[in-house]
Design a protein around this motif. Structure first.
Motif, mmCIF file in Angstrom:
data_model
loop_
_atom_site.group_PDB
_atom_site.id
_atom_site.type_symbol
_atom_site.label_atom_id
_atom_site.label_comp_id
_atom_site.label_asym_id
_atom_site.label_seq_id
_atom_site.Cartn_x
_atom_site.Cartn_y
_atom_site.Cartn_z
ATOM 1 N N UNK A 16 0.827 -1.202 0.000
ATOM 2 C CA UNK A 16 0.000 0.000 0.000
ATOM 3 C C UNK A 16 0.867 1.260 0.000
ATOM 4 N N UNK A 17 1.946 1.243 0.766
ATOM 5 C CA UNK A 17 2.841 2.405 0.809
ATOM 6 C C UNK A 17 3.568 2.606 -0.521
ATOM 7 N N UNK A 18 3.753 1.524 -1.270
ATOM 8 C CA UNK A 18 4.494 1.614 -2.530
ATOM 9 C C UNK A 18 3.589 1.991 -3.701
ATOM 10 N N UNK A 19 2.428 1.381 -3.769
ATOM 11 C CA UNK A 19 1.593 1.503 -4.965
ATOM 12 C C UNK A 19 0.399 2.433 -4.797
ATOM 13 N N UNK A 20 0.282 3.115 -3.677
ATOM 14 C CA UNK A 20 -0.742 4.151 -3.549
ATOM 15 C C UNK A 20 -0.157 5.483 -3.997
ATOM 16 N N UNK A 21 -0.951 6.236 -4.758
ATOM 17 C CA UNK A 21 -0.458 7.513 -5.268
ATOM 18 C C UNK A 21 -1.644 8.458 -5.472
ATOM 19 N N UNK A 22 -1.343 9.750 -5.523
ATOM 20 C CA UNK A 22 -2.369 10.757 -5.776
ATOM 21 C C UNK A 22 -2.675 10.798 -7.270
ATOM 22 N N UNK A 23 -3.955 10.688 -7.581
ATOM 23 C CA UNK A 23 -4.383 10.637 -8.979
ATOM 24 C C UNK A 23 -5.470 11.685 -9.194
ATOM 25 N N UNK A 24 -5.374 12.399 -10.321
ATOM 26 C CA UNK A 24 -6.395 13.380 -10.689
ATOM 27 C C UNK A 24 -7.624 12.634 -11.192
ATOM 28 N N UNK A 25 -8.763 12.896 -10.581
ATOM 29 C CA UNK A 25 -9.995 12.201 -10.943
ATOM 30 C C UNK A 25 -10.727 12.919 -12.072
ATOM 31 N N UNK A 26 -10.836 14.239 -11.976
ATOM 32 C CA UNK A 26 -11.563 15.024 -12.974
ATOM 33 C C UNK A 26 -10.571 15.895 -13.742
ATOM 34 N N UNK A 27 -10.619 15.804 -15.052
ATOM 35 C CA UNK A 27 -9.678 16.564 -15.875
ATOM 36 C C UNK A 27 -9.904 18.066 -15.769
ATOM 37 N N UNK A 28 -11.160 18.465 -15.526
ATOM 38 C CA UNK A 28 -11.443 19.891 -15.414
ATOM 39 C C UNK A 28 -11.154 20.438 -14.022
ATOM 40 N N UNK A 29 -10.748 19.572 -13.094
ATOM 41 C CA UNK A 29 -10.389 20.006 -11.733
ATOM 42 C C UNK A 29 -9.095 19.313 -11.327
ATOM 43 N N UNK A 30 -7.975 19.765 -11.857
ATOM 44 C CA UNK A 30 -6.698 19.080 -11.583
ATOM 45 C C UNK A 30 -6.252 19.170 -10.131
ATOM 46 N N UNK A 31 -6.810 20.104 -9.389
ATOM 47 C CA UNK A 31 -6.421 20.218 -7.986
ATOM 48 C C UNK A 31 -7.086 19.158 -7.106
ATOM 49 N N UNK A 32 -8.121 18.521 -7.608
ATOM 50 C CA UNK A 32 -8.824 17.481 -6.846
ATOM 51 C C UNK A 32 -8.155 16.141 -7.138
#
Length: 233
Positions: A16-32
């Motif tokens: 989990x520590x290796x393969x968890x990462x922050x991913x952009x869910x909505x292209x029109x809201x890159x900060x989310x």
């Protein structure tokens, strides 16, 4: 044994520590962004869930808990309280105490299975069930937190369950409430002692009245007190 358990817990959570990462869910809201699993191969994530999560965190503990409680049940059921003679009332008291222990053990196993089952069913559907349907997308955001709460609640259910099946614990809790003091240890112990003594005297008196023709008072007090003090009946 404790070191081994911690070792298993750490090794199963390292991915989990290796393969968890922050991913952009909505292209029109890159900060989310959401922290989700990103595996090089999706099959690796499904395999990890199946072995590390489903087997080691649910199925294996369920089997071990069941086996341990079955052994406890066999030990309790075969146990006989040492007495000089047998009596029908004492037999009933022993049987009642054994049945109470068995009920508690069965309840612990059932609650563990029921508490964690919804969460693992949801995860199994997400990991191994293919594409998510539109109606499932509406239900999962609501059902998943509830299932997580239900699974976590299992950690606090057992103490409540033990107290529910233990008359001495309930009597002590009532004594603390009646004392109206959070630190009144002396008053608490005095109250419990008085309540226990009163109950024991009533049981001994009833036992003596029903068996006065065949029993002596010292034996009655000892036998009934032994059952009461050691079984919590």
């Amino acid at each position: 044994m404790i070191i081994f358990i911690w070792f298993i817990a750490l090794t199963t959570t390292i991915p989990w520590a290796i393969f968890f990462d922050l991913v952009v869910i909505f292209s029109d809201a890159p900060d989310v962004q959401l922290c989700i699993e990103v595996w090089p191969e999706p099959m690796n994530g499904a395999l990890y869930f199946l072995i590390a999560n489903m087997v080691f965190c649910y199925i294996l503990p369920m089997i071990l808990i069941t086996m341990c409680y079955v052994l406890i049940w066999i030990k309790v059921w075969r146990r006989n309280i040492p007495t000089d003679t047998k009596d029908a009332q004492m037999e009933r008291m022993q049987q009642k105490s054994k049945v109470k222990v068995v009920k508690m053990l069965v309840a612990v196993v059932i609650l563990f299975v029921v508490s964690w089952l919804p969460l693992y069913v949801i995860f199994a559907r997400i990991k191994l069930g293919g594409d998510i349907e539109s109606w499932e997308e509406e239900i999962l955001p609501i059902a998943t937190p509830i299932a997580q709460w239900l699974g976590a609640s299992n950690s606090c259910i057992n103490p409540i369950l033990y107290a529910f099946f233990n008359k001495k614990f309930r009597r002590g809790f009532v004594a603390i409430i009646k004392s109206r003091r959070c630190c009144g240890r002396l008053r608490y112990y005095e109250t419990v002692a008085m309540m226990s003594s009163s109950t024991s005297m009533r049981k001994s008196s009833h036992f003596y009245n029903n068996n006065s023709s065949t029993r002596k008072i010292p034996f009655q007090d000892n036998a009934v007190s032994y059952i009461y003090n050691n079984t919590g009946v």
